[in-house]
Design an enzyme around this catalytic site. Structure first.
Site, PDB file in Angstrom:
ATOM      1  N   PRO A 115      31.877 -31.590 -42.263  1.00  0.00           N
ATOM      2  CA  PRO A 115      30.475 -31.612 -42.685  1.00  0.00           C
ATOM      3  C   PRO A 115      29.738 -30.278 -42.579  1.00  0.00           C
ATOM      4  O   PRO A 115      28.572 -30.207 -42.930  1.00  0.00           O
ATOM      5  CB  PRO A 115      29.852 -32.649 -41.753  1.00  0.00           C
ATOM      6  CG  PRO A 115      30.683 -32.586 -40.513  1.00  0.00           C
ATOM      7  CD  PRO A 115      32.081 -32.275 -40.965  1.00  0.00           C
ATOM      8  N   LYS A 133      30.866 -25.644 -38.713  1.00  0.00           N
ATOM      9  CA  LYS A 133      31.409 -24.295 -38.521  1.00  0.00           C
ATOM     10  C   LYS A 133      30.961 -23.364 -39.644  1.00  0.00           C
ATOM     11  O   LYS A 133      30.824 -22.158 -39.430  1.00  0.00           O
ATOM     12  CB  LYS A 133      32.931 -24.345 -38.406  1.00  0.00           C
ATOM     13  CG  LYS A 133      33.383 -25.126 -37.190  1.00  0.00           C
ATOM     14  CD  LYS A 133      34.875 -25.156 -37.029  1.00  0.00           C
ATOM     15  CE  LYS A 133      35.314 -26.165 -35.985  1.00  0.00           C
ATOM     16  NZ  LYS A 133      35.062 -27.574 -36.378  1.00  0.00           N
ATOM     17  N   CYS A 150      41.379 -30.371 -34.125  1.00  0.00           N
ATOM     18  CA  CYS A 150      40.885 -31.099 -32.950  1.00  0.00           C
ATOM     19  C   CYS A 150      41.979 -32.055 -32.488  1.00  0.00           C
ATOM     20  O   CYS A 150      41.732 -33.211 -32.187  1.00  0.00           O
ATOM     21  CB  CYS A 150      39.566 -31.816 -33.228  1.00  0.00           C
ATOM     22  SG  CYS A 150      39.614 -32.982 -34.588  1.00  0.00           S
TER      23      CYS A 150
HETATM   24  N1  SAM Z   1      35.158 -27.514 -40.355  1.00  0.00           N
HETATM   25  C1  SAM Z   1      34.435 -28.779 -40.456  1.00  0.00           C
HETATM   26  C2  SAM Z   1      33.244 -28.721 -39.539  1.00  0.00           C
HETATM   27  O1  SAM Z   1      33.260 -28.002 -38.549  1.00  0.00           O
HETATM   28  O2  SAM Z   1      32.247 -29.408 -39.827  1.00  0.00           O
HETATM   29  C3  SAM Z   1      35.355 -29.960 -40.175  1.00  0.00           C
HETATM   30  C4  SAM Z   1      36.526 -30.004 -41.120  1.00  0.00           C
HETATM   31  S1  SAM Z   1      37.483 -31.497 -40.990  1.00  0.00           S
HETATM   32  C5  SAM Z   1      38.444 -31.161 -39.581  1.00  0.00           C
HETATM   33  C6  SAM Z   1      38.620 -31.271 -42.299  1.00  0.00           C
HETATM   34  C7  SAM Z   1      38.021 -31.448 -43.675  1.00  0.00           C
HETATM   35  O3  SAM Z   1      38.983 -31.011 -44.642  1.00  0.00           O
HETATM   36  C8  SAM Z   1      37.683 -32.867 -44.081  1.00  0.00           C
HETATM   37  O4  SAM Z   1      36.338 -32.916 -44.481  1.00  0.00           O
HETATM   38  C9  SAM Z   1      38.599 -33.159 -45.271  1.00  0.00           C
HETATM   39  O5  SAM Z   1      38.000 -33.988 -46.241  1.00  0.00           O
HETATM   40  C10 SAM Z   1      38.828 -31.767 -45.820  1.00  0.00           C
HETATM   41  N2  SAM Z   1      40.069 -31.548 -46.583  1.00  0.00           N
HETATM   42  C11 SAM Z   1      41.288 -32.066 -46.358  1.00  0.00           C
HETATM   43  N3  SAM Z   1      42.183 -31.568 -47.233  1.00  0.00           N
HETATM   44  C12 SAM Z   1      41.509 -30.712 -48.024  1.00  0.00           C
HETATM   45  C13 SAM Z   1      41.875 -29.876 -49.124  1.00  0.00           C
HETATM   46  N4  SAM Z   1      43.131 -29.833 -49.566  1.00  0.00           N
HETATM   47  N5  SAM Z   1      40.933 -29.099 -49.705  1.00  0.00           N
HETATM   48  C14 SAM Z   1      39.639 -29.134 -49.267  1.00  0.00           C
HETATM   49  N6  SAM Z   1      39.229 -29.915 -48.238  1.00  0.00           N
HETATM   50  C15 SAM Z   1      40.155 -30.689 -47.623  1.00  0.00           C
END
Ligand code: SAM
Length: 290
Positions: free
Chosen positions: A122, A125, A233
């Site tokens: 969301p 970061k 995480c």
């Molecule tokens: N960095 C974010 C934060 O601090 O708010 C949290 C990221 S969360 C761990 C991982 C995110 O990656 C999810 O929202 C997921 O939908 C997205 N995601 C997964 N595979 C992806 C891809 N191939 N391309 C773009 N986003 C992707």
């Protein structure tokens, strides 16, 4: 304290026992402990001192965090109490775990750098990266999920980070001709450093496959000499050191993560695995250069 009940799935317990041996009971206690509410002052909109004053005025006790001046622990508050504050509504603070503040600090974004936040929603970061660069880095934030992308956009707007270039895309489809000075890959993972996520062998393998694809893509998009921070995480070695090893096989070099005063689990040389405690999510951070 937030009193959420955190059950650890039996399958997850077995994986962790195998990974951490004698430390397992401490890991288990950390994962089960009610977590302390923590937040970050969003310096795009308010100084940490302004946030401290507003918390005091609202009768919310806080402690500052030794390794990050913008971070606050609120030992006696609930997240709902923070959400009720005008400060929260105005985007001057962001509820964020202490561990999850580490990857942007490790990436050290600077003014004028072209930075990719590869899997961004969301957006905690993303906005932290912009704040650390004093609003002056050129940030592209990529997210493929529809609902999460909308959440990212909302958060960017509210946190005063609308100048971030938000891309509703699968990061794997980004043009290989693009080049970034720095990349944050805060990868999708099992979440096994946080709540008692339901982790099966199949799910773990699926996450690892996705993480390896994403780290290969990140290396293609990184300038020579550029910096990649990989984080999850999760405290499963397969999602962490195992994925970093893939990058090293492709020629990336590990740059030791600086010493932060956080509880640690054994981690591959130069990387950081944060031990889950009531104050910290289990988390992994590695810094690589191409
Ligand atoms: N960095 C974010 C934060 O601090 O708010 C949290 C990221 S969360 C761990 C991982 C995110 O990656 C999810 O929202 C997921 O939908 C997205 N995601 C997964 N595979 C992806 C891809 N191939 N391309 C773009 N986003 C992707």
């Amino acid at each position: 304290m937030d009193g959420r009940d955190r059950m650890i799935e039996p399958a997850l317990q077995e994986r962790l026992k195998a990974s951490y041996g004698a430390l397992f009971s401490a890991v288990e206690a950390g994962l089960s402990a009610p977590h302390c509410v923590t937040l970050r002052a969003n310096t795009l909109k308010a100084s940490a001192d302004e946030v401290a004053d507003a918390l005091s005025a609202a009768g919310i006790g806080y402690e500052r965090v030794s390794w990050y001046e913008d971070a606050f622990r609120l030992p006696c508050a609930t997240e709902d109490a923070v959400r009720a504050l005008p400060l929260y509504e105005a985007g001057k603070v962001y509820l964020q775990s202490l561990s999850s503040m580490l990857p942007p600090l490790v990436l050290q974004p600077q003014a004028g750098e072209n930075i990719l936040d590869m899997t961004a929603a969301p957006g905690g970061k993303t906005t932290q990266l912009l704040a650390l660069s004093k609003g002056k880095a050129l940030i592209t934030a990529c997210e493929r999920d529809n609902v999460r992308f909308e959440r990212l956009r909302f958060n960017l707007e509210r946190q005063g980070a609308a100048r971030v270039n938000a891309l509703h895309r699968d990061a794997l489809t980004l043009d290989d001709a693009l080049r970034f000075d720095k990349i944050l890959l805060d990868a999708p993972c099992t979440g096994a450093g946080t709540v008692g996520a339901r982790v099966t062998q199949g799910y773990l393998e699926k996450c690892v496959r996705a993480q390896k694809k994403l780290i290969h893509k990140a290396l293609r998009l990184l300038k020579k000499g550029g910096t990649l921070v990989y984080s999850t995480c999760s405290i499963f070695p397969e999602e962490n050191g195992g994925v970093v090893e893939e990058a090293v096989k492709c020629g990336a070099k590990i740059v030791p993560v600086e010493a932060f005063d956080v509880p640690r689990l054994p981690s591959p040389s130069g990387t950081l695995t944060v031990m889950p405690t009531c104050d910290h999510e289990g988390f992994f951070v590695a810094k690589l250069t191409k």
